[in-house]
Design an enzyme around this catalytic site. Sequence first.
Site, PDB file in Angstrom:
ATOM      1  N   THR A 113       0.890  -1.068   0.085  1.00 34.58           N
ATOM      2  CA  THR A 113      -0.158  -0.079  -0.251  1.00 34.58           C
ATOM      3  C   THR A 113       1.649   1.090   0.162  1.00 34.58           C
ATOM      4  O   THR A 113       1.354   0.865   1.159  1.00 34.58           O
ATOM      5  CB  THR A 113      -0.695  -0.255   1.219  1.00 34.58           C
ATOM      6  OG1 THR A 113      -1.466  -1.039   0.983  1.00 34.58           O
ATOM      7  CG2 THR A 113      -1.486   1.084   1.359  1.00 34.58           C
ATOM      8  N   ARG A 160     -12.672  -8.805  -4.567  1.00 35.87           N
ATOM      9  CA  ARG A 160     -12.884  -8.305  -3.362  1.00 35.87           C
ATOM     10  C   ARG A 160     -12.821  -6.329  -3.692  1.00 35.87           C
ATOM     11  O   ARG A 160     -11.168  -5.924  -4.795  1.00 35.87           O
ATOM     12  CB  ARG A 160     -12.147  -9.167  -2.336  1.00 35.87           C
ATOM     13  CG  ARG A 160     -11.488  -7.839  -0.887  1.00 35.87           C
ATOM     14  CD  ARG A 160     -10.627  -8.610  -0.436  1.00 35.87           C
ATOM     15  NE  ARG A 160      -9.973  -7.762   0.856  1.00 35.87           N
ATOM     16  CZ  ARG A 160      -9.284  -6.601   1.108  1.00 35.87           C
ATOM     17  NH1 ARG A 160      -7.989  -6.483  -0.027  1.00 35.87           N
ATOM     18  NH2 ARG A 160      -8.984  -5.750   2.222  1.00 35.87           N
ATOM     19  N   VAL A 161     -12.318  -5.405  -2.872  1.00 32.08           N
ATOM     20  CA  VAL A 161     -12.196  -4.096  -2.758  1.00 32.08           C
ATOM     21  C   VAL A 161     -12.254  -3.526  -1.107  1.00 32.08           C
ATOM     22  O   VAL A 161     -12.910  -3.929  -0.657  1.00 32.08           O
ATOM     23  CB  VAL A 161     -13.560  -2.928  -2.804  1.00 32.08           C
ATOM     24  CG1 VAL A 161     -13.466  -1.680  -3.501  1.00 32.08           C
ATOM     25  CG2 VAL A 161     -14.451  -3.554  -5.101  1.00 32.08           C
ATOM     26  N   GLY A 162     -10.433  -3.596  -1.552  1.00 31.25           N
ATOM     27  CA  GLY A 162      -9.845  -3.129  -0.241  1.00 31.25           C
ATOM     28  C   GLY A 162     -10.004  -1.544   0.188  1.00 31.25           C
ATOM     29  O   GLY A 162     -10.688  -0.822  -0.063  1.00 31.25           O
ATOM     30  N   LEU A 163      -9.636  -1.414   1.482  1.00 31.45           N
ATOM     31  CA  LEU A 163      -8.959  -0.319   2.239  1.00 31.45           C
ATOM     32  C   LEU A 163      -8.816   0.769   1.495  1.00 31.45           C
ATOM     33  O   LEU A 163      -9.283   1.773   1.580  1.00 31.45           O
ATOM     34  CB  LEU A 163      -8.500  -0.358   3.108  1.00 31.45           C
ATOM     35  CG  LEU A 163      -7.936   1.071   4.759  1.00 31.45           C
ATOM     36  CD1 LEU A 163      -9.329   1.176   5.551  1.00 31.45           C
ATOM     37  CD2 LEU A 163      -6.614   0.231   5.451  1.00 31.45           C
TER      38      LEU A 163
END
Length: 315
Positions: free
Chosen positions: A132, A160-163
């Site tokens: 990240t 999936r979609v993350g932070l």
Amino acid sequence: MDGDSGAFGAVGAVPGVRNAIEIAVLLAKEQILGSSLLGRISPMFLVGEGARMWAKSKGIISDDTIKEADEWLVTERTRNQWKRYKSMLDEARAITKTAVSEAQPHNLSRAMEIGTQSYPLNSLEEDAISDTVGVICVDSEGHIASGASSGGIALKVRGRVGLAATYGSGCWASSTGRIGAPIIVGCCVSGAGEYLMKGFTARECCVSSSLSQAGPVNTCSEVLRHVLEDDQCGSERSAGILFVQADASALGPGILAKLKAVEIAAAYTSSSFGIGYFGSSMERPKASILRSTRLQRHNGVDEFVARINLDAENL
């Protein structure tokens, strides 16, 4: 995210794009400019194939760049890492399936042990396991913007979609406090996103800082500590917060603020946290890998703070 307008752009689960944040930036810019096609509302968040098609229609990517990105994004190291983790997952699935089908207590115990055990990583792998990147920019007039980009967690579920792409969680920027007072703040967050998203962590740091007199680093540490106290976090509690607050003084009605100083703060629970910063008063950028000193900290959160003075007489 643009701090003045609040415009936000994000993409998620988009394959074949080398720099997905370029799409996010254009989404935010189109929100600021407004749509001229039949009053259609400009999108804020696009995912999957739809995001890639939109980027292609805007000339950001082409069929050739998609092919190049697919080759560039997968390195030999990450391919081997994926194979290793995949074999661990397959082993756990096989044992669990066998144990359930045979319904023997000792088999079920073995399945639970394999399914929940963690595999040790050496320090070099641990430092490199998260990819990240968060960036916060402030110009001389106090305009602020932030952005975050991530490849996601290992063996993530398809789609999936993350932070990083989640509104209010991965990044935040604002030029106005909760009660309308001017406050220039920006924040980026990294970590296992499923629990950080629930607390809108980036936004919470910015809002709390505008209301608190404790200072940015203490505010970020407190927000992170509250997230970690949630029992639903499980064993994965590694997280990091990068925060920037600009000190500007109004010169008069209608006159742009003069940026006096910038305070950079970081709060993290991971074993390491990389930061870098550069300002107009500095001859060269500074960068370092912060290392955990949690044995010396009672709350389990490590901190870093730096203040860059931008007064004209000090330039």
